[in-house]
Scaffold this motif. Sequence first.
Motif, PDB file in Angstrom:
ATOM      1  N   SER A   1      -7.564  33.967 -40.915  1.00 45.82           N
ATOM      2  CA  SER A   1      -6.933  35.134 -41.325  1.00 45.82           C
ATOM      3  C   SER A   1      -6.767  36.270 -40.467  1.00 45.82           C
ATOM      4  CB  SER A   1      -6.678  35.397 -42.776  1.00 45.82           C
ATOM      5  OG  SER A   1      -7.796  36.184 -43.201  1.00 45.82           O
ATOM      6  N   ARG A   2      -5.868  37.166 -40.471  1.00 42.60           N
ATOM      7  CA  ARG A   2      -6.122  38.416 -39.730  1.00 42.60           C
ATOM      8  C   ARG A   2      -7.342  39.340 -40.194  1.00 42.60           C
ATOM      9  NH1 ARG A   2      -0.661  41.531 -39.721  1.00 42.60           N
ATOM     10  NH2 ARG A   2      -0.460  40.862 -41.708  1.00 42.60           N
ATOM     11  N   ASP A   3      -7.422  39.309 -41.459  1.00 44.62           N
ATOM     12  CA  ASP A   3      -8.608  40.029 -42.060  1.00 44.62           C
ATOM     13  C   ASP A   3      -9.975  39.363 -41.680  1.00 44.62           C
ATOM     14  OD1 ASP A   3      -6.981  41.841 -43.259  1.00 44.62           O
ATOM     15  OD2 ASP A   3      -6.691  40.730 -45.301  1.00 44.62           O
ATOM     16  N   GLU A   4     -10.044  38.096 -41.736  1.00 46.64           N
ATOM     17  CA  GLU A   4     -11.256  37.300 -41.265  1.00 46.64           C
ATOM     18  C   GLU A   4     -11.252  37.705 -39.772  1.00 46.64           C
ATOM     19  OE1 GLU A   4     -11.007  33.359 -44.264  1.00 46.64           O
ATOM     20  OE2 GLU A   4      -9.877  33.385 -42.254  1.00 46.64           O
TER      21      GLU A   4
ATOM     22  N   THR B   1     -22.403  35.212 -36.011  1.00 46.12           N
ATOM     23  CA  THR B   1     -21.662  36.481 -36.441  1.00 46.12           C
ATOM     24  C   THR B   1     -20.596  36.201 -37.629  1.00 46.12           C
ATOM     25  OG1 THR B   1     -21.482  36.593 -33.932  1.00 46.12           O
ATOM     26  CG2 THR B   1     -19.583  37.815 -35.329  1.00 46.12           C
ATOM     27  N   MET B   2     -20.229  34.866 -37.748  1.00 52.25           N
ATOM     28  CA  MET B   2     -19.322  34.787 -39.058  1.00 52.25           C
ATOM     29  C   MET B   2     -20.402  34.993 -40.503  1.00 52.25           C
ATOM     30  SD  MET B   2     -16.402  32.663 -39.014  1.00 52.25           S
ATOM     31  CE  MET B   2     -15.275  32.576 -37.362  1.00 52.25           C
ATOM     32  N   LEU B   3     -21.838  34.605 -40.344  1.00 51.94           N
ATOM     33  CA  LEU B   3     -22.347  34.749 -41.330  1.00 51.94           C
ATOM     34  C   LEU B   3     -22.940  36.483 -41.573  1.00 51.94           C
ATOM     35  CD1 LEU B   3     -25.265  32.331 -40.805  1.00 51.94           C
ATOM     36  CD2 LEU B   3     -23.640  31.994 -42.876  1.00 51.94           C
ATOM     37  N   ARG B   4     -22.998  37.182 -40.474  1.00 47.14           N
ATOM     38  CA  ARG B   4     -23.268  38.613 -40.404  1.00 47.14           C
ATOM     39  C   ARG B   4     -21.767  39.362 -41.038  1.00 47.14           C
ATOM     40  NH1 ARG B   4     -25.248  38.042 -35.433  1.00 47.14           N
ATOM     41  NH2 ARG B   4     -23.418  38.939 -34.630  1.00 47.14           N
ATOM     42  N   GLY B   5     -20.752  38.931 -40.605  1.00 44.09           N
ATOM     43  CA  GLY B   5     -19.404  39.611 -40.797  1.00 44.09           C
ATOM     44  C   GLY B   5     -19.042  39.096 -42.339  1.00 44.09           C
ATOM     45  N   GLY B   6     -19.558  38.213 -42.801  1.00 47.58           N
ATOM     46  CA  GLY B   6     -19.126  37.583 -44.247  1.00 47.58           C
ATOM     47  C   GLY B   6     -17.967  36.723 -44.098  1.00 47.58           C
ATOM     48  N   VAL B   7     -17.553  36.108 -43.091  1.00 45.19           N
ATOM     49  CA  VAL B   7     -16.836  35.236 -43.140  1.00 45.19           C
ATOM     50  C   VAL B   7     -17.336  33.829 -43.512  1.00 45.19           C
ATOM     51  CG1 VAL B   7     -14.826  34.299 -41.845  1.00 45.19           C
ATOM     52  CG2 VAL B   7     -15.668  36.502 -41.345  1.00 45.19           C
ATOM     53  N   VAL B   8     -17.587  33.598 -44.793  1.00 47.72           N
ATOM     54  CA  VAL B   8     -18.578  32.530 -45.372  1.00 47.72           C
ATOM     55  C   VAL B   8     -18.086  31.778 -46.546  1.00 47.72           C
ATOM     56  CG1 VAL B   8     -20.557  33.620 -44.429  1.00 47.72           C
ATOM     57  CG2 VAL B   8     -19.875  34.203 -46.624  1.00 47.72           C
ATOM     58  N   VAL B   9     -18.500  30.452 -46.683  1.00 51.31           N
ATOM     59  CA  VAL B   9     -18.097  29.942 -47.914  1.00 51.31           C
ATOM     60  C   VAL B   9     -19.464  29.509 -48.789  1.00 51.31           C
ATOM     61  CG1 VAL B   9     -15.815  29.047 -47.313  1.00 51.31           C
ATOM     62  CG2 VAL B   9     -17.998  27.792 -46.717  1.00 51.31           C
TER      63      VAL B   9
ATOM     64  N   ARG C   1     -22.638  29.433 -45.867  1.00 49.23           N
ATOM     65  CA  ARG C   1     -22.359  28.823 -44.360  1.00 49.23           C
ATOM     66  C   ARG C   1     -21.263  29.419 -43.799  1.00 49.23           C
ATOM     67  NH1 ARG C   1     -18.184  25.291 -44.073  1.00 49.23           N
ATOM     68  NH2 ARG C   1     -17.621  24.115 -45.812  1.00 49.23           N
ATOM     69  N   PRO C   2     -21.152  29.367 -42.464  1.00 49.89           N
ATOM     70  CA  PRO C   2     -19.825  29.950 -41.934  1.00 49.89           C
ATOM     71  C   PRO C   2     -18.871  29.202 -42.179  1.00 49.89           C
ATOM     72  CG  PRO C   2     -21.612  29.555 -40.364  1.00 49.89           C
ATOM     73  CD  PRO C   2     -22.099  29.032 -41.607  1.00 49.89           C
ATOM     74  N   LYS C   3     -17.901  29.810 -42.488  1.00 47.80           N
ATOM     75  CA  LYS C   3     -16.397  29.225 -42.820  1.00 47.80           C
ATOM     76  C   LYS C   3     -15.664  28.504 -41.956  1.00 47.80           C
ATOM     77  CE  LYS C   3     -11.891  30.412 -45.197  1.00 47.80           C
ATOM     78  NZ  LYS C   3     -11.058  31.560 -45.728  1.00 47.80           N
ATOM     79  N   TYR C   4     -15.867  28.935 -40.464  1.00 48.17           N
ATOM     80  CA  TYR C   4     -15.117  28.178 -39.571  1.00 48.17           C
ATOM     81  C   TYR C   4     -16.463  27.589 -38.622  1.00 48.17           C
ATOM     82  CZ  TYR C   4     -10.935  30.300 -41.331  1.00 48.17           C
ATOM     83  OH  TYR C   4     -10.179  30.652 -42.314  1.00 48.17           O
TER      84      TYR C   4
END
Length: 396
Positions: free
Chosen positions: A187-190, A303-311, A325-328
């Motif tokens: 998403s744009r927020d992610e 970077t996903m882990l640092r940015g909080g784009v995770v599941v 873990r990284p969401k994507y």
Amino acid sequence: MSVRKREWTTQRGERKFAWVVDYSDTGGKRRSKTFHRKKEAGDFAARVSVEVQEGLHVAARSSVTVAKAGALWIESGEGDGLERSTLDQRRAHLHKHIVPLIGQALLSKLTGPMVRDFQDLLRKTGRSPAMIKKIVTSLGSILADANERGLATRNPVREMRRNRKGRDTRTAARQRGRLEIGKDIPSRDEIRLFIAALSDLLWRTMFLVLIFTGLRSSELRALRWRDADLIRSEIHVRQRVNRYRGKPKSRMGTRTIPISPIVVVALKALKLKQESSSEFLFPNLEGNPRSHGNVVRKGMQSTMLRGGVVVDTGEKDENGKSVLRPKYTGLHALRHFFASWLINRKEDGGLGLPAKVVQERMGHSSITVTMDTYGHLFPRGDDSKELEIASNSLLN
């Protein structure tokens, strides 16, 4: 064509009999085949009679194994000048999966049930559904090549797919596989969170380019400084790099993509700071293109882990904290985002481009690929309002 009963006595005095089908093949050569049962002989005679009349019959003795047909298939690919990566994939499918499990089967005896058993065996031996689909597609291609050479008359793989079309239409399959925002497409927020977590200049520049150009991994890693026109704010896609270097995937893959000011600024900063004399924008320490795995693991996923784009995986670590873990997990998610950004209306933060322009920017081989993948993302007008205006215009 004749079906006759053959009787004989063994050395022990046992009386035996069998049913023999005598016939002439398409080349006029006399052939015979023996069966234990009369029904089997009759069925064979009826089928062969039609095949001989149509000029399609291949006798078992003239047939070849799947392994031999596969070797000829590889030769065909080499003769057609296929890319080395494509030939490598063919060889891997043939030698790692097809030959060990079904390689000794004769093409003349290969049937639909045998292909299904082959699929089941692939599944039982740990191949993923995606890999099974690719392997069976390669088997179908081997059989098609054998058909053209006159080594086989049927292609059980394609026959199975034709029979399945009524139950599993292309539209239904496409509906099940629709890409979703927040699931397959960030998403744009992610994307904002992801970009905010990019502190290193090289990684930040690389992913800004990826997010705002939608390049494939092989195209991104192959970018050279002469491909980046910072005056005209354009990036030219002229080559790609995976295991080998070569041209883009298709004719439409060679393209020019306009880039936004934020990308131009990042590229200028990187060029000033870059100490390497490499021709590539994002080289490794040796000055060569980075590996795909390096970009995914050290660049995107960390970077996903640092940015909080995770599941949340639902598991706990040794300290009792949730394991994230990284969401994507793949770069293609960012390519999907770029496509959605091109498609979305301007009032929704997108560019609102027509489908043909989206195809050109994505480098798809045809508009069909674009619409099959992203057609459901294109905005629709207010159908009821449009119908009201159209009907009023017609009647008044």
